[in-house]
Design an enzyme around this catalytic site. Structure first.
Site, mmCIF file in Angstrom:
data_model
loop_
_atom_site.group_PDB
_atom_site.id
_atom_site.type_symbol
_atom_site.label_atom_id
_atom_site.label_comp_id
_atom_site.label_asym_id
_atom_site.label_seq_id
_atom_site.Cartn_x
_atom_site.Cartn_y
_atom_site.Cartn_z
ATOM 1 N N GLU A 140 53.578 20.143 -24.652
ATOM 2 C CA GLU A 140 52.457 19.368 -25.665
ATOM 3 C C GLU A 140 52.868 19.729 -27.074
ATOM 4 O OE1 GLU A 140 51.596 16.807 -22.105
ATOM 5 O OE2 GLU A 140 51.570 16.559 -24.222
ATOM 6 N N GLU A 185 51.665 16.027 -19.071
ATOM 7 C CA GLU A 185 49.861 15.903 -18.618
ATOM 8 C C GLU A 185 48.940 14.872 -17.652
ATOM 9 O OE1 GLU A 185 48.025 18.082 -21.371
ATOM 10 O OE2 GLU A 185 49.241 20.355 -20.806
ATOM 11 N N ASN A 218 42.309 21.650 -31.479
ATOM 12 C CA ASN A 218 41.364 20.468 -31.591
ATOM 13 C C ASN A 218 41.100 19.193 -30.495
ATOM 14 O OD1 ASN A 218 43.799 19.829 -30.222
ATOM 15 N ND2 ASN A 218 43.936 17.841 -31.667
ATOM 16 N N CYS A 254 47.412 15.401 -32.153
ATOM 17 C CA CYS A 254 48.635 15.121 -31.950
ATOM 18 C C CYS A 254 49.723 13.913 -32.361
ATOM 19 C CB CYS A 254 49.689 16.283 -31.105
ATOM 20 S SG CYS A 254 48.346 15.150 -29.271
HETATM 21 O O1 TXE Z 1 49.237 25.039 -32.995
HETATM 22 P P1 TXE Z 1 49.591 26.634 -33.074
HETATM 23 P P2 TXE Z 1 47.621 24.780 -33.595
HETATM 24 C C1 TXE Z 1 49.626 20.565 -31.713
HETATM 25 C C2 TXE Z 1 49.483 19.690 -33.091
HETATM 26 C C3 TXE Z 1 49.355 20.605 -34.279
HETATM 27 C C4 TXE Z 1 48.950 21.904 -33.619
HETATM 28 C C5 TXE Z 1 47.982 22.589 -33.953
HETATM 29 O O2 TXE Z 1 50.618 18.894 -32.820
HETATM 30 O O3 TXE Z 1 50.845 20.980 -34.352
HETATM 31 O O4 TXE Z 1 49.027 21.415 -31.867
HETATM 32 O O5 TXE Z 1 47.143 23.584 -32.915
HETATM 33 C C6 TXE Z 1 48.706 29.749 -29.442
HETATM 34 N N1 TXE Z 1 52.760 33.270 -28.682
HETATM 35 N N2 TXE Z 1 49.013 19.718 -30.393
HETATM 36 O O6 TXE Z 1 47.376 25.028 -34.855
HETATM 37 O O7 TXE Z 1 49.267 27.359 -33.919
HETATM 38 C C7 TXE Z 1 47.625 30.559 -30.452
HETATM 39 O O8 TXE Z 1 46.652 31.467 -30.366
HETATM 40 C C8 TXE Z 1 51.778 32.578 -27.278
HETATM 41 C C9 TXE Z 1 50.231 18.960 -29.754
HETATM 42 O O9 TXE Z 1 45.982 25.445 -32.787
HETATM 43 O O10 TXE Z 1 50.943 26.486 -32.611
HETATM 44 C C10 TXE Z 1 46.864 29.011 -30.038
HETATM 45 O O11 TXE Z 1 46.468 29.289 -28.902
HETATM 46 N N3 TXE Z 1 51.048 31.731 -27.926
HETATM 47 C C11 TXE Z 1 49.290 18.236 -28.869
HETATM 48 C C12 TXE Z 1 48.029 27.791 -29.713
HETATM 49 O O12 TXE Z 1 49.244 28.696 -29.428
HETATM 50 C C13 TXE Z 1 51.048 31.693 -29.351
HETATM 51 C C14 TXE Z 1 48.113 17.953 -29.265
HETATM 52 C C15 TXE Z 1 48.188 27.320 -30.206
HETATM 53 O O13 TXE Z 1 48.407 27.353 -31.551
HETATM 54 C C16 TXE Z 1 52.078 32.372 -30.340
HETATM 55 C C17 TXE Z 1 46.796 19.342 -29.968
HETATM 56 C C18 TXE Z 1 52.568 32.825 -29.195
HETATM 57 N N4 TXE Z 1 53.846 33.603 -30.165
HETATM 58 C C19 TXE Z 1 47.896 19.333 -30.753
HETATM 59 N N5 TXE Z 1 51.559 32.091 -31.371
HETATM 60 C C20 TXE Z 1 50.126 17.361 -27.361
HETATM 61 N N6 TXE Z 1 51.517 17.191 -27.828
HETATM 62 O O14 TXE Z 1 48.954 16.878 -26.987
HETATM 63 C C21 TXE Z 1 50.120 31.617 -31.686
HETATM 64 N N7 TXE Z 1 49.442 30.869 -30.327
#
Ligand code: TXE
Length: 488
Positions: free
Chosen positions: A249, A462, A152, A283
């Site tokens: 995060e 962070e 995002n 998020c």
């Molecule tokens: O997350 P995903 P997304 C959160 C937001 C929402 C999510 C959306 O709340 O829940 O992020 O982002 C990698 N081992 N935040 O859909 O699917 C994947 O390739 C290691 C919170 O991208 O979890 C990607 O690069 N890595 C935040 C990353 O993980 C793995 C602010 C995230 O993917 C993996 C913004 C694995 N097994 C969004 N599987 C905050 N709190 O500040 C996937 N990935």
């Protein structure tokens, strides 16, 4: 059909071809078209990234903090200099409006790099006399850190993870989300241009499989992860194998509480920011809007008026657009599915609730700004993170009730309170189980302010000076000034 550009992984200060030639497509969310291809980081690239990081660490960790600071400050100024082209890249990858990307995404990344560059020379240990002897401590870098980003705020997330890591003399291998690869590449190019030595910031591209490689690799000392709770749990499990430190995060389902004495326009602004900014893909969003009973009718009236009059959905590069496309077709469908669940469970759909096809962007993944009222705490749309423009409005009678209900979630990322009663504002906020809180404000997250979640919303922080400590480890050195006593 024009030939598509193919980007590669960024290793040791330059782009590096992978061995397999395997690529993946990156889609423009506003058109549904393929923007470019990216080579996946295969084993050859992965090994090269590790070797490169080791050599980068040998150079970077030996530099003085002032030298590192000077280079990072140069990188921050280059980010600002290239703000518009970098912002355009973020719009192309994310579908978010230019209106946002051009004033938020790049500058908040540059701010964080600037902030930690300024703190770098302040890293120090301490010394204490112990009789004739004394000990001193050293704050030493951890080594190779891995950053894994969500889609995002791609460039901002890469900056927020690289800044404290590099300021402390560590190096980083960063994997952006496969949905939004370009921001991290631009940052890597800028770091090189600023004088960051080769290997200090490498970018590997790919999906969760490349992420899993990073989290399990024994040469990586720390993982900084941004993403969903479920993915965060996998990352933490993988990190356990080599006892890596982790910063998480994660997601949220945060309460935004509006008391009877709140300023209506401010409260409506917060509810709209907290659900429709970045088309709801933030998020920290305040997606559970708790409204006290007396103010409810006036609040809802203004909320619907402003939602239906002031939101301009369309081509995100059009400067009038303030509401863009969701990241992907599948995410658009996921959000629409949640809307159907909300209706099926008896919530009242006040406005929105469907996909949109703006004239100037008919093939994008758009969902209308959606407001549900008559929600109950048990409804799926009031319990689960939707990560789209779907607001759940709930009513409450008194302070004790709303605090109890707001805390009734396994998540605890953010919280906001709107009231003119300053003691009530602090009294309520102090009882909410959340790490990122606002009073009569919403969304502000300056580099000086540490951000991160309570409960399942995350671990660690962070930004903020606290975060610097998370990227060093303390060595204590005891110095004997007298002959060593020994019973042997
Ligand atoms: O997350 P995903 P997304 C959160 C937001 C929402 C999510 C959306 O709340 O829940 O992020 O982002 C990698 N081992 N935040 O859909 O699917 C994947 O390739 C290691 C919170 O991208 O979890 C990607 O690069 N890595 C935040 C990353 O993980 C793995 C602010 C995230 O993917 C993996 C913004 C694995 N097994 C969004 N599987 C905050 N709190 O500040 C996937 N990935």
């Amino acid at each position: 059909m024009p030939t598509l550009v193919v980007y590669q992984n960024y290793v040791h200060g330059q782009y590096m071809p992978n061995g397999t030639g395997e690529t993946f497509e990156v889609i423009n969310p506003a058109t549904g078209q393929v923007s470019y291809l990216v080579e996946r980081a295969d084993e050859a690239v992965q090994q090269a990234a590790i070797n490169s990081a080791k050599s980068g660490f040998a150079t970077w960790s030996k530099m003085t903090a002032i030298e590192r600071s000077r280079i990072l400050l140069k990188a921050a100024s280059l980010l600002r200099e290239h703000n518009d082209e970098l912002a355009a890249g973020e719009v192309l990858d994310t579908g978010k409006p230019w209106q946002e990307a051009s004033v938020v995404d790049v500058v908040t990344g540059a701010d964080s790099i600037e902030f930690f560059a300024g703190l770098a020379p302040s890293i120090e240990g301490n010394q204490q006399q112990v009789g004739d002897d004394f000990y001193y401590t050293r704050r030493e870098p951890l080594g190779i850190c891995a950053g894994i980003g969500a889609w995002n705020y791609p460039l901002q997330i890469a900056c927020w993870k690289a800044a404290p890591a590099l300021a402390c003399g560590n190096v980083m291998i960063f994997k952006p989300s496969e949905e939004t690869p370009s921001g991290a590449m631009r940052l890597a190019e800028i770091f090189t241009l600023a004088g960051v030595p080769n290997g200090v910031f490498n970018v590997v591209q790919g999906d969760g499989r490349v992420g899993a490689w990073l989290t399990g690799h024994e040469d990586i000392a720390k993982i900084s992860f941004t993403g969903e709770v479920t993915t965060g749990q996998k990352v933490m499990a993988a990190a356990a194998g080599s006892l890596k430190e982790v910063t998480m995060e994660l997601g949220g389902k945060s309460p935004l509480i509006i008391f009877n004495d709140a300023d209506i326009e401010n409260a409506v602004s917060a509810a709209m920011l907290g659900n429709f900014y970045t088309q709801g893909e933030v998020c920290t969003n305040g997606t559970r809007v708790f409204v006290q009973k007396d103010i409810y009718p006036r609040f809802i009236k203004r909320l619907v008026e402003r939602t239906e009059q002031n939101i301009i959905c369309g081509d995100p590069m059009n400067t009038d657009t303030n509401f863009g496309a969701l990241i992907s077709k599948s995410h658009q469908q996921k959000v629409l599915d949640y809307i159907e669940i909300g209706k099926a469970q008896g919530a009242t759909l006040l406005t929105g609730g469907k996909a949109l096809q703006p004239e100037n962007s008919p093939h994008g993944f758009f969902v209308a700004p959606t407001i549900f009222t008559g929600c109950t705490d048990q409804m799926t749309i009031a319990k689960e993170e939707i990560f789209g423009p779907v607001m759940s409005v709930l009513t409450f009678s008194d302070e004790e009730e709303v605090i109890r209900r707001a805390n009734d979630s396994r998540l605890g990322l953010a919280a906001a309170v709107f009231t003119q009663d300053i003691t009530r504002a602090h009294r309520v906020i102090h009882q909410l189980q959340a790490g990122i809180c606002w009073i009569n404000a919403f969304g502000a997250s300056p580099a000086e302010m540490p951000v991160g979640g309570y409960k399942m919303s995350g671990i660690g922080r962070e930004n903020g000076s606290e975060t610097l400590k998370a990227y060093t480890q303390i060595k204590a050195v005891y110095v004997g000034m007298m002959p060593l006593e020994s019973p042997f």
